[in-house]
Design a protein around this motif. Structure first.
Motif, PDB file in Angstrom:
ATOM      1  N   LEU A   1       1.039  29.136  54.129  1.00  0.00           N
ATOM      2  CA  LEU A   1       1.377  28.299  52.974  1.00  0.00           C
ATOM      3  C   LEU A   1       1.592  26.921  53.702  1.00  0.00           C
ATOM      4  O   LEU A   1       1.012  25.853  53.058  1.00  0.00           O
ATOM      5  N   ALA A   2       2.106  26.594  54.973  1.00  0.00           N
ATOM      6  CA  ALA A   2       2.528  25.471  55.411  1.00  0.00           C
ATOM      7  C   ALA A   2       1.264  24.923  55.948  1.00  0.00           C
ATOM      8  O   ALA A   2       0.954  23.567  55.469  1.00  0.00           O
ATOM      9  N   VAL A   3       0.280  25.696  56.452  1.00  0.00           N
ATOM     10  CA  VAL A   3      -1.071  25.104  56.685  1.00  0.00           C
ATOM     11  C   VAL A   3      -1.718  24.610  55.382  1.00  0.00           C
ATOM     12  O   VAL A   3      -2.413  23.483  55.382  1.00  0.00           O
ATOM     13  N   GLY A   4      -1.654  25.082  54.417  1.00  0.00           N
ATOM     14  CA  GLY A   4      -2.232  24.765  52.991  1.00  0.00           C
ATOM     15  C   GLY A   4      -1.828  23.553  52.491  1.00  0.00           C
ATOM     16  O   GLY A   4      -2.407  22.666  52.070  1.00  0.00           O
ATOM     17  N   VAL A   5      -0.568  23.606  52.543  1.00  0.00           N
ATOM     18  CA  VAL A   5       0.307  22.425  51.839  1.00  0.00           C
ATOM     19  C   VAL A   5      -0.107  21.076  52.740  1.00  0.00           C
ATOM     20  O   VAL A   5      -0.599  19.952  52.280  1.00  0.00           O
ATOM     21  N   ILE A   6       0.069  21.214  53.981  1.00  0.00           N
ATOM     22  CA  ILE A   6      -0.148  20.049  54.783  1.00  0.00           C
ATOM     23  C   ILE A   6      -1.567  19.489  54.985  1.00  0.00           C
ATOM     24  O   ILE A   6      -2.047  18.766  54.777  1.00  0.00           O
TER      25      ILE A   6
ATOM     26  N   VAL B   1       9.581  24.188  60.067  1.00  0.00           N
ATOM     27  CA  VAL B   1       9.963  24.375  61.591  1.00  0.00           C
ATOM     28  C   VAL B   1      11.430  24.843  62.008  1.00  0.00           C
ATOM     29  O   VAL B   1      11.401  25.827  62.696  1.00  0.00           O
ATOM     30  N   ILE B   2      12.317  24.118  61.276  1.00  0.00           N
ATOM     31  CA  ILE B   2      13.590  24.350  61.563  1.00  0.00           C
ATOM     32  C   ILE B   2      13.965  25.886  60.854  1.00  0.00           C
ATOM     33  O   ILE B   2      14.571  26.768  61.656  1.00  0.00           O
ATOM     34  N   GLY B   3      13.257  26.009  59.901  1.00  0.00           N
ATOM     35  CA  GLY B   3      13.718  27.630  59.318  1.00  0.00           C
ATOM     36  C   GLY B   3      12.952  28.490  60.272  1.00  0.00           C
ATOM     37  O   GLY B   3      13.637  29.725  60.848  1.00  0.00           O
ATOM     38  N   ALA B   4      11.849  28.374  60.886  1.00  0.00           N
ATOM     39  CA  ALA B   4      11.129  29.181  61.730  1.00  0.00           C
ATOM     40  C   ALA B   4      11.855  29.194  62.884  1.00  0.00           C
ATOM     41  O   ALA B   4      12.033  30.599  63.581  1.00  0.00           O
ATOM     42  N   LEU B   5      12.433  28.337  63.547  1.00  0.00           N
ATOM     43  CA  LEU B   5      12.992  28.380  64.681  1.00  0.00           C
ATOM     44  C   LEU B   5      14.345  29.005  64.666  1.00  0.00           C
ATOM     45  O   LEU B   5      14.698  29.871  65.540  1.00  0.00           O
ATOM     46  N   ALA B   6      15.249  28.675  63.511  1.00  0.00           N
ATOM     47  CA  ALA B   6      16.577  29.408  63.318  1.00  0.00           C
ATOM     48  C   ALA B   6      16.152  31.193  63.107  1.00  0.00           C
ATOM     49  O   ALA B   6      16.836  32.101  63.902  1.00  0.00           O
ATOM     50  N   VAL B   7      15.051  31.568  62.627  1.00  0.00           N
ATOM     51  CA  VAL B   7      14.670  32.884  62.532  1.00  0.00           C
ATOM     52  C   VAL B   7      14.659  33.290  64.013  1.00  0.00           C
ATOM     53  O   VAL B   7      14.900  34.524  64.166  1.00  0.00           O
ATOM     54  N   LYS B   8      13.471  32.789  64.716  1.00  0.00           N
ATOM     55  CA  LYS B   8      13.146  33.132  65.984  1.00  0.00           C
ATOM     56  C   LYS B   8      14.578  33.302  66.881  1.00  0.00           C
ATOM     57  O   LYS B   8      14.588  34.215  67.491  1.00  0.00           O
TER      58      LYS B   8
ATOM     59  N   GLY C   1       5.808  15.653  55.390  1.00  0.00           N
ATOM     60  CA  GLY C   1       6.455  15.864  56.796  1.00  0.00           C
ATOM     61  C   GLY C   1       7.750  16.376  56.611  1.00  0.00           C
ATOM     62  O   GLY C   1       8.277  17.352  57.335  1.00  0.00           O
ATOM     63  N   LEU C   2       8.325  15.990  55.822  1.00  0.00           N
ATOM     64  CA  LEU C   2       9.934  16.679  55.452  1.00  0.00           C
ATOM     65  C   LEU C   2       9.937  18.037  55.193  1.00  0.00           C
ATOM     66  O   LEU C   2      10.565  18.897  55.752  1.00  0.00           O
ATOM     67  N   VAL C   3       8.771  18.545  54.333  1.00  0.00           N
ATOM     68  CA  VAL C   3       8.653  20.111  54.074  1.00  0.00           C
ATOM     69  C   VAL C   3       8.357  20.841  55.279  1.00  0.00           C
ATOM     70  O   VAL C   3       9.034  21.584  55.594  1.00  0.00           O
ATOM     71  N   SER C   4       7.430  20.016  56.208  1.00  0.00           N
ATOM     72  CA  SER C   4       6.833  20.783  57.210  1.00  0.00           C
ATOM     73  C   SER C   4       8.423  20.799  58.575  1.00  0.00           C
ATOM     74  O   SER C   4       8.335  21.885  59.089  1.00  0.00           O
ATOM     75  N   CYS C   5       8.846  19.602  58.310  1.00  0.00           N
ATOM     76  CA  CYS C   5      10.201  19.885  59.334  1.00  0.00           C
ATOM     77  C   CYS C   5      10.981  20.987  58.855  1.00  0.00           C
ATOM     78  O   CYS C   5      11.468  21.833  59.872  1.00  0.00           O
ATOM     79  N   ALA C   6      11.356  21.139  57.487  1.00  0.00           N
ATOM     80  CA  ALA C   6      12.160  22.229  57.351  1.00  0.00           C
ATOM     81  C   ALA C   6      11.634  23.480  57.473  1.00  0.00           C
ATOM     82  O   ALA C   6      12.472  24.338  57.857  1.00  0.00           O
TER      83      ALA C   6
END
Ligand code: UDP
Ligand code: MG
Length: 331
Positions: A271-276, A250-257, A243-248
């Motif tokens: 990667l995210a899909v795979g890990v989760i 998401v935040i990273g992706a939003l920042a980039v956007k 959960g923490l990794v996916s939060c990070a």
């Protein structure tokens, strides 16, 4: 039918052991006769498909203390031991493998220890495993490490299923309501006073191992789920971490956007899909192990069915004559 009470019951599970059986009896017979106490040797034939059953019947002809308990189908080493525990009548019970890896001579030391030290359990502890293959030694070491962590320190390291227990322990084990019991964990867990006898484990005298990888994995899963809910907690921690990794992410992706530098970034998505996905599957699998255990115990199916017991058949007839009236031993 013999009605006299034996002092010692020796329980041997056998599954397709035609190669080692003659050697086993050759060594066991004089040894048990020489102990100077009354005994019964209970061979639990775990649904062997080879000549084991025929060889047993033949041997029982001139060995009245040999008792054959045949399970209707292959139910596994631990279930075969359960059958032996149910049926044994002795004041003491020794369990031993058929392959002569555990030297039967040690039984005399077990008896001496139980008498001198006033204990209820005597563990045979392997002081040397050099005769086992590297793979066996390594997997066994991993198994015992894991079990010591899960069950507590009291598990005698490197004690297999070669041990002596008193009638008190036999009755306590038989009274346990759980299915799929793993003896090497349940007996230390009961907490009766115990002693240890060290011995050197020999090589299998004949035949091949009857513990394939899937049986070894089954034993490990049963051992873990019977004694610990820690894996369930591990699933929770992994889930939190995921959960923490996916939060990070998401935040990273939003920042980039927001920065207007929206990148194709499919690698990170994958990667995210795979890990989760992996963590979720793992957690589901762990839950599944416990649900399966609950499911099995709610079915209350007998762990084994006895098709034949030579005690009920003094003339040693064939198995078929009695096999159609199985006697339901509820574990
Ligand atoms: N055994 C059994 N049912 C099974 C597998 C094994 O009764 O499904 C018995 C086997 O005949 C032997 C004992 O359990 O007496 C231990 O098996 P084995 O020596 O093959 O295991 P290993 O020493 O290789 O771990
Ligand atoms: Mg063996």
């Amino acid at each position: 039918m013999r009605t006299e009470q034996s002092v010692l019951s020796v329980v041997v599970p056998m599954y397709d052991e035609e190669e080692v059986l003659p050697l086993f009896f050759e060594r066991m017979h004089p040894l048990l006769d020489g102990l100077g106490i009354s005994y019964e040797l209970i061979v639990v034939d775990d649904g062997s498909r080879d000549r084991t059953a025929a060889l047993l019947l033949e041997a029982a002809r001139d060995w009245p203390q040999l008792r054959i308990v045949r399970l209707l189908r292959n139910s596994g080493h631990q279930a075969a031991l359960s059958a032996g525990f149910r049926r044994a009548r002795g004041e003491f019970l020794v369990t031993i493998d058929a392959d002569l890896q555990d030297p039967p001579e040690v039984i005399a030391e077990f008896l001496a220890a139980v008498r001198e030290q006033d204990v209820d359990v005597v563990y045979g502890v392997r002081s040397d495993r050099s005769s086992d293959t590297w793979v066996k030694r390594t997997t066994a070491r991993m198994y015992y490490r894991l079990m010591c962590r899960l069950v507590g320190e009291e598990i005698p390291f490197d004690a297999g299923d070669f041990r002596l227990v008193s009638r008190r322990v036999v009755d306590a084990v038989n009274a346990l309501p759980e299915d799929g019991r793993v003896f090497r964990l349940v007996i230390p867990w009961l907490g009766f006073p115990s002693a240890q006898v060290r011995y050197v484990r020999a090589e299998r005298m004949a035949g091949t191992t009857k513990y394939n990888l899937s049986k070894m994995l089954r034993l490990t899963f049963d051992s873990v789920t019977a004694f610990s809910a820690a894996p369930l907690r591990l699933a929770t921690w992994l889930g939190l971490l995921g959960g923490l990794v996916s939060c990070a992410v998401v935040i990273g992706a939003l920042a980039v956007k927001l920065a207007g530098r929206s990148v194709p970034g499919w690698t990170s998505t994958v990667l995210a899909v795979g890990v989760i996905g992996a963590i979720q599957l793992l957690c589901l699998g762990l839950l599944g192990e416990y649900v399966a255990r609950l499911f099995q115990s709610s079915q209350r199916r007998p762990q084994f069915l006895v098709g034949y017991d030579s005690l009920d058949d003094p003339g040693h007839h064939t198995f078929q004559e009695t096999a159609d009236a199985p006697d339901k031993d509820m574990p």
